[in-house]
Write a protein that holds these residues in place. Structure first.
Motif, PDB file in Angstrom:
ATOM      1  N   UNK A 369       0.249   1.563  -6.638  1.00 21.60           N
ATOM      2  CA  UNK A 369       0.164   0.181  -7.090  1.00 21.60           C
ATOM      3  C   UNK A 369      -1.205  -0.412  -6.760  1.00 21.60           C
ATOM      4  N   UNK A 370      -1.760  -0.043  -5.622  1.00 22.07           N
ATOM      5  CA  UNK A 370      -3.108  -0.485  -5.273  1.00 22.07           C
ATOM      6  C   UNK A 370      -4.148   0.266  -6.086  1.00 22.07           C
ATOM      7  N   UNK A 371      -3.975   1.572  -6.217  1.00 25.16           N
ATOM      8  CA  UNK A 371      -4.943   2.379  -6.971  1.00 25.16           C
ATOM      9  C   UNK A 371      -5.046   1.879  -8.408  1.00 25.16           C
ATOM     10  N   UNK A 372      -3.935   1.398  -8.969  1.00 26.53           N
ATOM     11  CA  UNK A 372      -3.939   0.882 -10.332  1.00 26.53           C
ATOM     12  C   UNK A 372      -4.746  -0.404 -10.455  1.00 26.53           C
ATOM     13  N   UNK A 373      -4.953  -1.084  -9.337  1.00 29.75           N
ATOM     14  CA  UNK A 373      -5.620  -2.387  -9.359  1.00 29.75           C
ATOM     15  C   UNK A 373      -7.081  -2.305  -8.954  1.00 29.75           C
ATOM     16  N   UNK A 374      -7.385  -1.530  -7.886  1.00 27.63           N
ATOM     17  CA  UNK A 374      -8.784  -1.582  -7.430  1.00 27.63           C
ATOM     18  C   UNK A 374      -9.695  -0.697  -8.272  1.00 27.63           C
ATOM     19  N   UNK A 375     -10.986  -0.987  -8.168  1.00 29.15           N
ATOM     20  CA  UNK A 375     -12.027  -0.345  -8.993  1.00 29.15           C
ATOM     21  C   UNK A 375     -11.754  -0.554 -10.485  1.00 29.15           C
ATOM     22  N   UNK A 376     -11.200  -1.715 -10.826  1.00 27.16           N
ATOM     23  CA  UNK A 376     -10.912  -2.043 -12.216  1.00 27.16           C
ATOM     24  C   UNK A 376      -9.446  -1.876 -12.529  1.00 27.16           C
ATOM     25  N   UNK A 377      -8.802  -2.949 -12.945  1.00 27.22           N
ATOM     26  CA  UNK A 377      -7.388  -2.899 -13.275  1.00 27.22           C
ATOM     27  C   UNK A 377      -7.158  -2.093 -14.553  1.00 27.22           C
TER      28      UNK A 377
END
Length: 396
Positions: A369-377
């Motif tokens: 859920x975090x990976x999907x958001x950081x460095x561009x959603x």
């Protein structure tokens, strides 16, 4: 003449034999990182996640440095100069354990070190990069702000000149390693546009506050950076950092690591589900013998292998110098979504056991859920791909 040789059955753990496409050097990197991760990280990561922290981040940095993972894809200054694919494989093996561990390496090497390497003066590179590569110095990267995430150009952090010095004021948010960092690369708006600054974290006016009560990426230290009248000498600015393109190019390096890391998270969830389906019995047989479970396993192995092919192709493009930032957006958009599907499905295969830390699937599921958001959603990368195929920007 027909070939009478019968092909070997697919390996459930490498269905499309993608590892056969790796060089000997790339396999060596894969094996070294996988072995280290299995011995030193995997036995402890559930406890770290449960505690919501990394108990010894400096020791971890030194271990990563000894392994040659920090800035491994950068050239010179104590860095390894590895191929993009080799770096991607390292990210894959780390995230197969936990996204927070890949983030640690990614922030150090692809954000903080890469910014200094790309935009710094020789004196800055020589002063910081060898120690960061060795894990003696921990870095962080301050771009995101409380009110400025997907639109970093609207940042409120300001740097003003005062004589020959610079004075920085502002707040950065969601900064991995922020409270344990020795140096922060901070991006600020100036009269000359957005610039990057090398900020030793013991500079008066700099403080970092740990963000608690996270439900995702718990085996990682996340902080708020506060800059109140932080005075820096003239040579603290990264001389070649001019405009928003500078920090975005660093983000692209970090996104590339995510393209591979998501494959590791997906693989870990699929393999956990495959093992569980073979050993969990219901109605007199392993649940892997039921059609509905086999369909789930089929969906998962397809997603894992599609994601692996995407990562490898983008890595080969990057090593050839042909990787556009839209390629990386394609990879992050596709692979993170695939990993999320795999994690959710694997959680279901595990039934009630899937919500416990005895199995990795729920931990990976919430981390993603975090990976999907950081460095561009997901939305930002969809628009990046949309612009690439239509030639029309829909960002504004």
């Amino acid at each position: 003449m027909s070939d009478s040789r019968r092909p070997a059955a697919p390996d459930p753990h490498d269905f499309l034999a993608l590892d056969a496409e790796l060089s000997d050097t790339e396999r060596d990197v894969r094996d070294a990182v996988r072995g280290f991760a299995s011995r030193e990280l995997l036995p402890n990561v559930a406890e770290w996640f449960d505690a919501g922290t990394l108990p010894d981040p400096r020791g971890l940095a030194r271990a990563f440095g000894d392994l040659g993972l920090l800035g491994m894809h950068l050239e010179g200054y104590g860095c390894g100069g590895s191929s993009a694919v080799a770096y991607g494989l390292a990210c894959r093996e780390l995230e197969a354990v936990d996204s927070g561990l890949r983030s640690f390496v990614s922030v150090q090497g692809s954000l903080a070190m890469a910014a200094i390497h790309k935009f710094g003066a020789e004196e800055q590179k020589g002063a910081w990069l060898p120690r960061m590569a060795a894990g003696e110095v921990v870095g962080c990267f301050g771009l995101t702000e409380p009110d400025s995430g997907s639109d970093p150009g609207s940042m409120r952090t300001r740097a003003r000149r005062d004589g020959t010095d610079w004075v920085l004021d502002g707040t950065k948010m969601w900064i991995t390693n922020g409270s344990v960092a020795d140096v922060a690369v901070v991006w600020a708006a100036t009269g000359e546009g957005i610039r990057g600054f090398v900020v030793p974290t013991d500079t008066p006016g700099f403080s970092a506050n740990v963000i608690h009560r996270k439900l995702s990426l718990r085996a990682s230290i996340t902080s708020e950076l506060v800059l109140e009248g932080v005075r820096l000498p003239a040579d603290a600015v990264l001389p070649a950092s001019k405009g928003l393109g500078a920090p975005l190019s660093c983000l692209n390096e970090a996104r590339y690591g995510i393209v591979w890391g998501a494959v590791g998270a997906a693989r870990a969830c699929y393999e956990a589900a495959l093992e569980y389906a073979a050993t969990r019995e219901q109605f007199g047989q392993p649940i892997g013998g039921f059609q509905l479970t086999q369909r789930k396993l089929a969906d998962m192995v397809v997603d894992v292998n599609h994601a692996g092919m995407t990562a490898l192709r983008i890595g080969r493009l990057k090593d050839r110098g042909d990787c556009h930032h839209n390629h990386v957006s394609f990879g992050k958009f596709a692979n993170v979504a695939a990993a999320q599907r795999v994690a959710r499905t694997a959680r279901g295969v595990h039934g009630a056991n899937g919500i416990t830390l005895e199995y990795p699937v729920m931990r990976h599921m919430v981390n993603l859920e975090t990976v999907a958001t950081y460095e561009g959603t997901e939305e930002i990368h969809a628009l990046s791909i949309g612009q690439a195929v239509t030639g029309i920007s829909a960002f504004r």
